[in-house]
Design an enzyme around this catalytic site. Sequence first.
Site, PDB file in Angstrom:
ATOM      1  CG  LEU A  32       0.412  -6.729   1.262  1.00 48.86           C
ATOM      2  CD1 LEU A  32       0.432  -6.156   2.580  1.00 48.86           C
ATOM      3  CD2 LEU A  32       0.180  -8.399   1.318  1.00 48.86           C
ATOM      4  CD  GLU A  34      -5.594  -0.674  -6.580  1.00 45.04           C
ATOM      5  OE1 GLU A  34      -5.887   0.273  -7.011  1.00 45.04           O
ATOM      6  OE2 GLU A  34      -4.876  -1.840  -7.238  1.00 45.04           O
ATOM      7  N   GLY A  35      -6.249   1.672  -1.730  1.00 45.36           N
ATOM      8  CA  GLY A  35      -7.774   2.641  -1.747  1.00 45.36           C
ATOM      9  C   GLY A  35      -7.584   3.987  -2.679  1.00 45.36           C
ATOM     10  CG  PHE A  39      -1.418   1.929  -5.229  1.00 40.86           C
ATOM     11  CD1 PHE A  39      -1.387   0.709  -6.175  1.00 40.86           C
ATOM     12  CD2 PHE A  39      -1.391   3.236  -5.424  1.00 40.86           C
ATOM     13  CE1 PHE A  39      -1.890   1.340  -7.254  1.00 40.86           C
ATOM     14  CE2 PHE A  39      -1.381   3.355  -6.489  1.00 40.86           C
ATOM     15  CZ  PHE A  39      -1.650   3.006  -7.340  1.00 40.86           C
ATOM     16  CB  VAL A  40      -1.687  -1.519   1.096  1.00 36.66           C
ATOM     17  CG1 VAL A  40      -0.447  -2.332   2.499  1.00 36.66           C
ATOM     18  CG2 VAL A  40      -2.109  -0.582   1.685  1.00 36.66           C
ATOM     19  CG  ASP A 193     -13.718   4.273   7.108  1.00 34.04           C
ATOM     20  OD1 ASP A 193     -14.328   3.689   6.794  1.00 34.04           O
ATOM     21  OD2 ASP A 193     -12.701   3.787   5.862  1.00 34.04           O
TER      22      ASP A 193
END
Length: 346
Positions: A32, A34-35, A39-40, A193
């Site tokens: 879905l 990533e940061g 990962f999502v 954030d």
Amino acid sequence: MTFIGTLCGCCGSSQPSYVSVNGHRYHIKRLLGEGGFSFVYLVESRENGLMALKKIRCPFGSIGSISPAMKEVDNYQKFKSPYIAQIIDSQVVQERDGSKTVYILLPYFSKGSLQDEINRHLLDCTQVPELEVVRLALGVARGLLCIHDAAPADESDVTYSIVSAPYAEDSSLLNDLELDTFGESHQAYAHHDIKPSNIMISSEGMPVISDLGSCSRACVEINSRQALLQFQEWRSEHCTLTFMAPEILDVKLNSVITEKCDVWSFGCTIYTMCFGISPFEREEQISGASVTYSLTTGKYSIPSGTNYSSGLIDVVKKCLNVDPDGRPSVDELISLLMDLQSQLVS
Ligand SMILES: Nc1ncnc2c1ncn2[C@@H]1O[C@H](COP(=O)(O)OP(=O)(O)OP(=O)(O)O)[C@@H](O)[C@H]1O
């Protein structure tokens, strides 16, 4: 936690991939997002349908590297609000190479984020209707109120049963989790954030604050050189420049950071809903001044000929006050937005 098949559902493998969290088996359908360290994935279980699984890599395998991820788990458990994402399950896994991975199972938001909604309007050359901006802003403000007004936690009530055995037994980790990043005792929290990509849209169209990895106690006293350096390092990992409050970007020795930093980011978020770009990115585009300069001097402008009401623009202006004490509280913002909403519907 065990993986069967290949983890990445989008890597081209024709084999279905599965993951098991605390004994429940999930089918990994696709990536879905990533940061920095995560990962999502979109996952599905027979009993509970679609969910999002966040996989956070803790590369060095030490307690120190795992605690930010566990703090994120802790935050998801702390705030109970329909406007804040609620955790479904989580688990820490010891990898064969000695590193650790934290998995966080969250509801899946099929409508994506507020940023996705803004992008759709940009592509269609339409603007988010004012009533919709106000409705979404009110939801985000209600979520923020829950974070800023967090009741003192009874530390003994915090349960870590979801953590897999090797870590649940590690009392130093649990102690570490209860420590505020900067050692403060004040109980208000701040998200740190707030931005459209961290606000998901529920199936009913309500905004839901997510990505609680940056959330920590609101009141941070920068009372030593070491605290300043520590804060700057933390900021670079957890905050987003274009939505960052000036007191965070230009943090000074002997200053105090409060939850008002979220009010600034909230103002930037409303502006982005209205104009499709954050105020200081737009300033960079039109004047060539760096984001850092415009942000610390509070230099931005409202597009001329806007058809958003002066009431809504005033809310943005109040939030984008370089002086944190001059910004409204979230309580005040909620009443301003509610007044605006009643004017728009009447
Ligand atoms: N519950 C969810 N449902 C649907 N999509 C999600 C969900 N959670 C995250 N995503 C997607 O994955 C992306 C990254 O998620 P998240 O923000 O939690 O990770 P991150 O590593 O903290 O990212 P960042 O570095 O941008 O803060 C989001 O922008 C969103 O597109």
